[in-house]
Structures are given as C-alpha cells and as structure tokens.
Write a protein that holds these residues in place. Structure first.
Motif, mmCIF file in Angstrom:
data_model
loop_
_atom_site.group_PDB
_atom_site.id
_atom_site.type_symbol
_atom_site.label_atom_id
_atom_site.label_comp_id
_atom_site.label_asym_id
_atom_site.label_seq_id
_atom_site.Cartn_x
_atom_site.Cartn_y
_atom_site.Cartn_z
ATOM 1 N N ILE A 151 0.934 -1.213 -0.001
ATOM 2 C CA ILE A 151 -0.032 0.104 0.096
ATOM 3 C C ILE A 151 0.967 1.162 0.007
ATOM 4 O O ILE A 151 1.826 1.415 0.631
ATOM 5 C CB ILE A 151 -1.027 -0.042 1.142
ATOM 6 C CG1 ILE A 151 -1.966 -1.077 1.111
ATOM 7 C CG2 ILE A 151 -1.596 1.455 1.396
ATOM 8 C CD1 ILE A 151 -2.920 -1.151 2.471
ATOM 9 N N THR A 152 0.664 2.199 -0.805
ATOM 10 C CA THR A 152 1.142 3.504 -0.647
ATOM 11 C C THR A 152 -0.057 4.465 -0.455
ATOM 12 O O THR A 152 -1.232 4.461 -1.085
ATOM 13 C CB THR A 152 1.750 3.951 -2.126
ATOM 14 O OG1 THR A 152 2.865 3.168 -2.394
ATOM 15 C CG2 THR A 152 1.981 5.277 -1.837
ATOM 16 N N MET A 153 0.111 5.261 0.650
ATOM 17 C CA MET A 153 -1.011 5.967 1.239
ATOM 18 C C MET A 153 -0.533 7.532 1.098
ATOM 19 O O MET A 153 0.512 8.194 1.604
ATOM 20 C CB MET A 153 -1.138 5.622 2.853
ATOM 21 C CG MET A 153 -2.100 6.550 3.701
ATOM 22 S SD MET A 153 -2.045 5.938 5.270
ATOM 23 C CE MET A 153 -2.545 7.395 6.091
ATOM 24 N N ALA A 154 -1.599 8.320 0.299
ATOM 25 C CA ALA A 154 -1.249 9.753 0.700
ATOM 26 C C ALA A 154 -2.346 10.556 1.381
ATOM 27 O O ALA A 154 -3.366 10.602 1.136
ATOM 28 C CB ALA A 154 -1.820 10.068 -1.118
ATOM 29 N N PRO A 155 -1.757 10.773 2.747
ATOM 30 C CA PRO A 155 -2.689 11.453 3.684
ATOM 31 C C PRO A 155 -2.636 13.092 3.367
ATOM 32 O O PRO A 155 -2.252 13.602 2.514
ATOM 33 C CB PRO A 155 -1.839 10.829 4.909
ATOM 34 C CG PRO A 155 -0.490 10.972 4.471
ATOM 35 C CD PRO A 155 -0.252 10.801 2.992
#
Length: 311
Positions: free
Chosen positions: A185-189
C-alpha cells in the motif's frame, strides 16, 4: 515500456475528476476501468459523474461500473457541503450518454485481478468496494501489484472530524480490512495533500491551456477550494486525489517512509482515525509506504501539462 495497468475506484468529486483526467492523459497508464462507490455523494451520482468525466476526455470506451451504495457496517456519510449537490458543481456539463456497464463493480474488480497480472488499484474514495472484493475472493490479495490510495492523516489530523479523514471515516471497517490485507500500500494522507494548494496562478495556468478540459478543471477547482479557504483561512484548497496518480507517474515528486498504519473502528471520538507510526515507536509491522512531502509546483506542473493533452 508497457503502460502500467490500473483500476480506479472512485467517488467523484472534483478532485477525483482531475485524478481520472490525469490518468486518461498519461500514456504510462492503461486504465482498465472505473469502479464507483458511494462517498462524496451517493452512488447514483458518483457513477453518473464518472461517465461525465470519461466523455469530457472523449474516452467513452472506458468501462464504468457501479459498486457499493453504503459502507460495510454503518450509514453513509456524504460531503455535498464540499462538492455541491451533484458532486461536480462549478460548471454545468451534459448528462452522460455512455451507459453504465452491467454487473457489480466488485465482480469487475475480482474478475480483472484474477485475469490480469501486475494491476495497481488506485483508490480515491472510501475503500468499501476493495474490501468487498477481498472478502469475495481472497486470492486477489496476492495477485494485485499494489494499492495506491488517498486517505488518512497523521500530524495533520482529520478533515471530517478532529481525528479522521473523510474517506476512512465513511467506511473505517473497509479501511481496516485493506490495511490488514498484506497488499503493498502507498498512502497519500492529508499531510501531503494539504501541501498541494490550488493557488490563483495554478488555476490560471489550467485556464490558460485554452482547451475545454483546462477550463472545466479550473472551474471545478474554484468551486472546490472555497470550502477549504473558508475553513483554513488560506489561499486555495488542497487538491487531494490526483496525488495518487501523480505518485505513479512521478514518485520523485514525493517523499515518504514505511510505517505501520492501523484504522480506529470502535471509538466514537476517533472513529476512522489512521494511527500512523511515523516515528517507529511500536513493534507493529510496517504495512504501508506513507507519503510525507510533495513538490507542489512540480505536482501542478505535471497536472497542467497532462491535461493540456486532452480535448
């Protein structure tokens, strides 16, 4: 190089729309389909809006499927107060003529991932469809290349409650299931997206493209930003969802680190909060690459250049 095959799961939303247009304008990506989920507005509108976006880009060949109309375990929360009644307020566009494809979005996700290798799922809204797909066919967890998603926050806090970002708050159980799946997973918060502001010069650059898509994108940004300008007292609003596509195209625009991410599913006070172990203070295993910084000028330059390729 062959284009990277992607699925986009979405709840358009003006920022979702610009993310989809960015993907359609980028030959590095092969968009296999759009799956729609209830979120920013109800499902009938998100599935309508996805088709409007495809037709705006002259891509009525893209299959669009309707998916989950409500979260896994709670009532739907929507965000018309940000996106307007249609979800794409800011400019009036023709009703779509391309039909929704028959069948459920979750079935399309499962079938696509079982048939194709190396597919990246781009999640721009609540994670209900993806969680349902994992429940229906657990084998897809080992077949999917990665999930790149917009959601959550750590130092920035929340944007729908003091603790929670909207996408995770709408369906915290789905978010928890996805982060527990073992899929990369890559998460852009919010911590990243709040650095990418729709300033006047950035909107003017889009309008200056002189094409239809540039004008529509500028009008969407002008409508979308008004809520956050009033809320945060700043020029421009954060352009959240295109970070997902921009990271696939130019990861060098972003910084980040590997972290453990857990989603709060029980507390009334912090429901949907993403608990990100940014400093590595727990022994919990790392399960996501969490973005922390973005070259905002480079980000908007990429969006503007790519949208200039569309009609």
């Amino acid at each position: 190089m062959k284009p990277r095959p992607i699925l986009i799961d979405t709840d358009p939303g003006q920022d979702d729309a610009i993310a989809i247009l960015l993907a359609l304008a980028s030959p590095e990506l092969e968009l296999l389909g759009l799956t729609c989920v209830a979120g920013n507005v109800p499902l009938a509108l998100t599935s309508r809006n996805a088709r409007i976006i495809c037709e705006l880009a002259n891509r009525s060949d893209i299959p669009v499927y309707a998916g989950a109309a409500k979260p896994l375990q709670r009532e739907l929360v929507t965000a018309e107060f940000v996106h307007g009644k249609s979800g794409l307020d800011g400019i009036e566009l023709p009703e779509p003529t391309m039909p929704l494809r028959e069948g459920h979005a979750v079935d399309f996700i499962v079938e696509t991932l079982m048939q194709r290798e190396g597919v990246t799922a781009c999640a721009l809204g609540p994670l209900t469809n993806i969680a349902l797909a994992l429940e229906r066919e657990p084998r897809i967890a080992k077949r999917i290349e990665q999930i790149v998603l917009m959601g959550g926050g750590y130092f920035e806090g929340g944007n729908i409650t003091p603790a929670a970002e909207f996408n995770f708050y709408v369906d915290p159980q789905a978010a928890a299931a996805v982060f527990a799946s073992g899929i990369p997973i890559t998460m852009a918060p919010l911590d990243v997206t709040h650095q990418a502001l729709t300033t006047r010069p950035r909107i003017a650059a889009l309008r200056g493209l002189g094409n239809r898509v540039g004008e529509v994108a500028a009008r969407w940004m002008e409508f979308f930003e008004r809520f956050d300008e009033q809320k945060y007292g700043q020029e421009g609003g954060p352009l959240h969802d295109p970070c997902v596509i921009a990271w696939l195209l130019k990861p060098e625009l972003f910084t980040g680190r590997s972290c453990n991410v857990e989603i709060e599913t029980h507390s009334e006070l912090t429901l949907g909060m993403s608990v990100v172990d940014w400093w590595g203070v727990t022994p919990r295993p790392q399960n996501a690459w969490v973005l922390g910084g973005v070259d905002a000028d480079g980000y908007f330059k990429l969006i503007t250049e790519r949208l200039g390729r569309l009609p």
